[in-house]
Write a protein that holds these residues in place. Structure first.
Motif, short mmCIF file in Angstrom:
data_model
loop_
_atom_site.label_atom_id
_atom_site.label_comp_id
_atom_site.label_asym_id
_atom_site.label_seq_id
_atom_site.Cartn_x
_atom_site.Cartn_y
_atom_site.Cartn_z
N TYR A 15 0.85 -1.21 0.00
CA TYR A 15 0.00 0.00 0.00
C TYR A 15 0.88 1.25 0.00
N CYS A 19 1.83 4.25 -2.90
CA CYS A 19 1.01 5.40 -2.48
C CYS A 19 1.66 6.72 -2.91
N ILE A 22 0.55 10.24 0.59
CA ILE A 22 -0.55 11.05 1.14
C ILE A 22 -0.20 11.61 2.53
N THR A 40 7.46 7.92 5.56
CA THR A 40 6.66 6.69 5.69
C THR A 40 6.77 5.88 4.41
N TYR A 77 -4.16 9.66 8.81
CA TYR A 77 -4.41 10.27 7.49
C TYR A 77 -4.47 9.23 6.38
N CYS A 78 -4.41 7.96 6.75
CA CYS A 78 -4.32 6.90 5.74
C CYS A 78 -5.69 6.27 5.48
S1 SF4 Z 1 -1.15 7.30 3.41
FE1 SF4 Z 1 0.83 6.86 4.37
S2 SF4 Z 1 0.45 4.99 5.58
FE2 SF4 Z 1 -1.23 5.15 4.09
S3 SF4 Z 1 -0.57 3.94 2.32
FE3 SF4 Z 1 0.07 6.09 1.94
S4 SF4 Z 1 2.19 6.19 2.70
FE4 SF4 Z 1 1.25 4.34 3.57
#
Ligand code: SF4
Ligand code: SF4
Length: 369
Positions: A15, A19, A22, A40, A77-78
């Motif tokens: 994920y 991503c 975000i 992250t 926030y995910c």
């Molecule tokens: S929002 Fe952050 S925690 Fe969620 S999938 Fe994207 S990078 Fe990973």
């Protein structure tokens, strides 16, 4: 990379790797260290590439796996509510097994294997010092940080419990560490073994009141994740005391202004935001909320072994959080002993919620004399 524990996080790693970052702004470590590797996205991509055998773990990648406090702020926030800390701590086992873990993590595991806690001391004499002489309503598990380093917080807890009609006695089995340092170091095999032994040691207690939010989170949330079910009902001291705050002798709040820092394990970890605030608002007149609070609250940099693996970054995180929580130099009050230590290391005034509540209760006694 193999092992069922790591396999269970494959989707979480993927994920993040795919991503568009975000939650980029949310991570305290990437806020303190200007490198995409510790964002992250960067840390989880490292775990993704290693778990899918696209890359083997090297020292730089191992270091990235440790650049996480486990604060759960990214989860807020995910859209997937990804448990990044849990996924990264699990991936750290690979670094431990390949002897690529940072020195601070390896020394923690070594000390733990010798003493059963990260401080390298026998906790039994400390427990004996605080055990109740007579039967008490609540068995208290202070946590080894409080036992070994913060005796004044433990004394405050006992005094506040007494004043609010919730007498505590330090449980004999609290000479054991909950095992969080092993979990954060990434030695999940040892952590699971330790968790099973602790669950056995806690069997005689139908209920346990836990002082340190990190210990309460470990016992309540992390143990079941590794398949260890406690037969003990674990409550935080803040739940127990907040229920009884009306039993406190009648006295107006103290004429002080303090800022409140939501501890990650108590707030995002256990969903306890209002319990500490009830106690705080009873004790002081002016409580300043941080710019970001409740689920969005900042991190103090003390989790995930960061103070032992990235000491400078952890202090930078604490300093920035104190600036956001208390921009006018107010004392930062927190329910987390580790956060308090971090704020002090960052040169800021900080006070444990329990010692503050005790001051309020003592102030009442002085007024009556
Ligand atoms: S929002 Fe952050 S925690 Fe969620 S999938 Fe994207 S990078 Fe990973
Ligand atoms: S859990 Fe906290 S420190 Fe770890 S990646 Fe998420 S926001 Fe960063």
């Amino acid at each position: 990379m193999s092992g069922s524990r790591i396999e269970q996080h494959r989707q979480a790693y993927a994920y993040c790797a795919y991503c568009p970052k975000i939650c980029r702004f949310a991570c305290p470590v990437s806020d303190a260290v200007p490198s995409e590797t510790v964002s992250t996205w960067g840390k989880m991509t490292e775990a993704h590439l290693v778990t899918t055998q696209k890359r083997s773990l090297e020292p730089g990648g191992a270091k990235a796996l440790y650049a996480c406090t486990g604060c759960m702020r990214c989860r807020t926030y995910c859209r997937h509510e990804n448990e990044v800390g849990f996924a990264l701590f699990t991936a750290r086992q690979e670094a431990i097994d390949r002897e690529l873990a940072p020195q601070g993590a390896r020394s923690t595991v070594r000390t733990f294997s010798q003493f059963g806690n990260p401080f390298g001391v026998d906790l039994s004499p400390l427990v004996a010092r605080y055990r109740a002489d007579t039967p008490v309503r609540f068995q208290l598990f202070p946590g080894c940080t409080t036992l070994a380093k913060r005796g004044e917080v433990l004394e405050a807890a006992l005094a506040v419990g007494e004043a609010l009609g919730a007498p505590f006695g330090v449980a004999k089995s609290s000479n054991r560490c909950c095992g969080y340092p092993l979990y954060a170091a990434g030695d999940l095999r040892e952590f699971e073994r330790h968790a099973r032994a602790t669950a056995e040691a806690l069997k005689p207690y139908p209920e346990l009141v836990v002082l340190d939010p990190g210990c309460a989170y470990t016992l309540r949330v992390v143990y079941p994740r590794v398949g260890v079910a406690l037969q003990t009902d674990v409550r935080t001291i803040y739940e127990v005391l907040a229920e009884r705050v009306d039993h406190a002798p009648s006295r107006p709040p103290m004429e002080e202004t303090v800022a409140y820092h939501d501890a990650c394990h108590l707030g995002r970890g256990l969903g306890q935001y209002e319990e500490p605030r009830r106690l705080l608002r009873a004790a002081v007149k002016h409580v300043r909320e941080a710019q970001e609070h409740h689920g969005e609250a900042g991190c103090s940099g003390g989790g995930g072994l960061l103070p032992r693996t990235m000491a400078e970054a952890s202090v930078t995180i604490a300093r920035r959080q104190a600036e956001r929580a208390a921009p006018d130099g107010e004392t930062v009050v927190t329910a987390c002993p580790t956060s308090r230590r971090m704020f002090e290391r960052a040169g800021r005034r900080s006070e444990d919620l329990l010692t503050l509540v005790r001051r309020w209760i003592n102030a009442k006694d002085e007024r009556r004399r």
